[in-house]
Scaffold this active site. Sequence first.
Site, short mmCIF file in Angstrom:
data_model
loop_
_atom_site.label_atom_id
_atom_site.label_comp_id
_atom_site.label_asym_id
_atom_site.label_seq_id
_atom_site.Cartn_x
_atom_site.Cartn_y
_atom_site.Cartn_z
N HIS A 18 -7.78 -5.42 -1.88
CA HIS A 18 -6.19 -4.04 -1.58
C HIS A 18 -5.68 -5.33 -0.35
O HIS A 18 -4.44 -4.80 0.21
CB HIS A 18 -6.77 -3.01 -1.01
CG HIS A 18 -5.57 -2.26 -0.33
ND1 HIS A 18 -4.67 -2.08 -1.30
CD2 HIS A 18 -5.66 -1.62 0.67
CE1 HIS A 18 -3.37 -1.28 -0.19
NE2 HIS A 18 -4.22 -1.30 0.82
N SER A 60 0.39 -0.86 -0.32
CA SER A 60 -0.13 -0.13 -0.01
C SER A 60 1.10 1.33 -0.02
O SER A 60 2.01 1.35 -0.60
CB SER A 60 -1.23 0.23 1.06
OG SER A 60 -1.84 0.88 1.55
N ASP A 80 -8.42 -5.17 -6.64
CA ASP A 80 -8.19 -3.66 -5.36
C ASP A 80 -8.95 -2.86 -6.17
O ASP A 80 -8.16 -2.51 -7.26
CB ASP A 80 -6.21 -3.44 -5.76
CG ASP A 80 -5.74 -2.40 -4.42
OD1 ASP A 80 -6.81 -1.87 -4.20
OD2 ASP A 80 -4.64 -2.77 -3.72
#
Length: 337
Positions: free
Chosen positions: A313, A129, A284
């Site tokens: 995600h 991330s 995602d």
Amino acid sequence: MNDHEVFELGDVVLQRGATLRDAKLAYKTYGTLNAEKSNAIVYPTWYSGRHWENEWLIGPGMALDPERYFIIVPNMLGNGLSSSPSNTPPPYDKARFPRVTVHDNVSVQHRLVTEVFGIEHLALVTGWSMGAGQTYQWAMSFPEMVPKIAPFCGSAKTSEHNIVFLEGVKAALTADAAWNHGWYDEQPTKGLRAMARVYAGWGFSQAFYWDRVYGEMGYSSLEDFLVGFWEGFFLDGRDANNLLTMLWTWQHGDISATPGFGGGYDEALASIEARAIVMPAEKDLYFPPEDEEYAVRRMKNAELRVIPGVWGHFAGGGQNPVDAKFIDEALKELLAT
């Protein structure tokens, strides 16, 4: 969780011009640095994450094996352990905490690596991330130090769609009157809970909810998941101003904004020399595979590997062993080349 060390940075002039005085970078290391100082891996934290929340990818027999590598996990500025709105004295406390960029984070991490440990070359930089964004920035800012990178479920530049999502998160949090423009004495818990519910629709995929995979995580209903996982996540020691600081950093993530680099995004990607395995997750909603396919096509030595499945995600968040194995195997392969 005080099982970490703190690097006293002194006064740090940030990319946007403010000076963060008496700045601090919290970090934890795993393993032992070898005599040649050639076995170091940097593994930055992510939005709201703390170092212990990275530990799912570290362990004996894994790619990030402390018996083989010296793994450095630096905590992002703004995460509550490194210098943050919640722990900085006036006048830069709370709502006055300065703007911090991804470049700022990587710059102080570079100081940690070089000044504290005397490391000149890294074996790998990897991250999930916002940690992936920092991974790209390491390759951009310090190409001579970084031969290999493995960003997963993240991007080198925050897309407009991602910025819009974060605007919704920010609006939910700051709508709580208790937020008081950042000058609160107690956490705006209604805003944090509202933020969690906005996040819940994005962190996992539509297919995840269609298949009710949250049941495999031990949640008995959708509402139980929204309260138990998501609201619990943002109420777990996370400060509202800290979250807003890191949110701004996320929204302004862009390797082409690196000081001294005059090109656009395509040129920035083309300048990355490191061998890269880039791992977006199939579903995602923040960082779709199409975005990273675009990036990989413009990098000199990069390969795209899409993490399959419905976890969205959070395929990169260590929540399920299948995705963790996929990421770990790619890291092993990259380290072996």
